[in-house]
Scaffold this motif. Structure first.
Motif, PDB file in Angstrom:
ATOM      1  N   SER A 225      57.379  85.495 -39.083  1.00 15.49           N
ATOM      2  CA  SER A 225      56.352  84.462 -38.958  1.00 15.49           C
ATOM      3  C   SER A 225      56.323  83.556 -40.189  1.00 15.49           C
TER       4      SER A 225
ATOM      5  N   ALA B 210      58.545  74.609 -40.306  1.00 14.01           N
ATOM      6  CA  ALA B 210      58.649  75.265 -39.001  1.00 14.01           C
ATOM      7  C   ALA B 210      58.597  76.780 -39.172  1.00 14.01           C
ATOM      8  N   ILE B 211      57.912  77.452 -38.249  1.00 14.39           N
ATOM      9  CA  ILE B 211      57.845  78.908 -38.286  1.00 14.39           C
ATOM     10  C   ILE B 211      59.133  79.472 -37.696  1.00 14.39           C
TER      11      ILE B 211
ATOM     12  N   LYS C 186      60.199  82.193 -36.142  1.00 15.22           N
ATOM     13  CA  LYS C 186      60.298  82.749 -34.793  1.00 15.22           C
ATOM     14  C   LYS C 186      59.944  81.735 -33.701  1.00 15.22           C
ATOM     15  N   SER C 187      59.461  80.550 -34.098  1.00 14.27           N
ATOM     16  CA  SER C 187      59.134  79.528 -33.105  1.00 14.27           C
ATOM     17  C   SER C 187      60.356  78.691 -32.711  1.00 14.27           C
TER      18      SER C 187
ATOM     19  N   ASP D 270      63.682  77.594 -31.004  1.00 16.27           N
ATOM     20  CA  ASP D 270      64.358  77.996 -29.770  1.00 16.27           C
ATOM     21  C   ASP D 270      65.816  78.342 -30.072  1.00 16.27           C
TER      22      ASP D 270
END
Length: 289
Positions: free
Chosen positions: A161, A195-196, A198-199, A201
């Motif tokens: 995260s 940007a996180i 695990k977010s 794609d």
């Protein structure tokens, strides 16, 4: 701060110049840099250098089974000479933290570890195994190692995260990437530093993985074969975004922006990386309102 490419360049240079040389004298000018006591640093004297390796941002010299390991930290550097002086350095004086003398056949060689500024964090270790250095033992995978594949990288990102900028710089997660090259990699991948992990794609993860290899691979190719006194200029000349606040982005022409923190700063391009949004220049906010 020297990062993976510069440390790779230094390691390759020292391996070429020092392999087979005998380490004849060690001077620790600032004892704050010496982080170990057993074996004593004098155990290095009289030992032949078998080889030099890089471990993340650490460099280790194998002195016939006794290892000299150092980390240059934020403001450290290495100076090499084939005309060393025999003068003894004064303890705690000047910018030289440690000095090493070598004999390669009839040739006398010298290496100084230097550190600028008032905040001293350069570190020297004398150990029986490089893995005895805590910073090496805790390193994450090397991004240029063949075992660091796309699946491994996707697994790292998918379980975190953390903001991607911080994750790339975390030595316990991925070894060797620092502030400058994380800026360069994220710009090449067109990903926001905030940007996180695990977010992202799967397509973004693959692009980022590819950019790690292309950016670091090109930088290592530029660094290896260069003498230490050339490496800083080589690094600066290849930076496309890092350290170029206020200049035009080489990709889109937008103005390169900066986010400042307590002791560092990052650079990014709004058009390329944040869909035109300006990141807030403070740690706790994502975007200016």
């Amino acid at each position: 701060m020297p990062e993976l490419p510069e440390v790779a360049g230094l390691s390759a240079f020292l391996d070429t110049q020092l392999q087979g040389a005998v380490l004849t004298k060690v001077q620790i000018v600032s004892f704050a840099v010496l982080k170990t006591a057993d074996p004593p640093y004098t155990a290095l004297e009289g030992q032949e250098i078998i080889g030099v390796k890089r471990h993340g941002k650490f460099i280790s010299l194998d002195a016939s089974g006794v290892y000299l390991v150092f980390h240059l930290a934020k403001a450290g550097w290495l100076q090499y000479t084939e005309s060393p002086t025999a003068a003894r350095l004064r303890l705690g004086k000047g910018h030289i933290a440690a000095r090493f003398a070598f004999l390669r056949g009839p040739e006398h060689l010298g290496v100084d570890l230097t550190e600028a500024g008032t905040r001293k964090s350069l570190a020297v270790y004398v150990v029986r195994d490089a893995q005895d250095v805590p910073g090496i033992a805790s390193l994450g995978p090397d991004p240029l190692d063949s075992s660091f594949d796309g699946g491994t990288f996707a697994g790292i990102l998918g379980s975190s995260s953390q903001q991607i900028k911080g994750l790339l710089r975390s030595q316990g997660v991925i070894a060797g990437i620092g502030n400058a090259y994380s800026d360069e990699i994220l710009h090449a991948a067109r990903i926001s530093p905030f940007a996180i992990a695990k977010s992202l794609d799967s397509d973004s993860v693959q692009v980022l993985y590819d950019c790690i290899h292309s950016v670091l691979g090109a930088a290592v190719s530029d660094a290896v074969g260069k003498a230490p006194d050339q490496l800083k200029d080589v690094k600066r000349s290849t930076m496309r975004i890092h350290g170029r606040t206020g200049q035009p982005c080489p990709v889109c022409g937008d103005t390169v922006r900066e986010v400042s923190f307590a002791d560092t700063a990052l650079q990014y391009c709004p058009t390329c990386q944040t869909k035109g949004k300006i990141l807030a220049d403070r740690r706790t906010s994502r975007f200016l309102k």
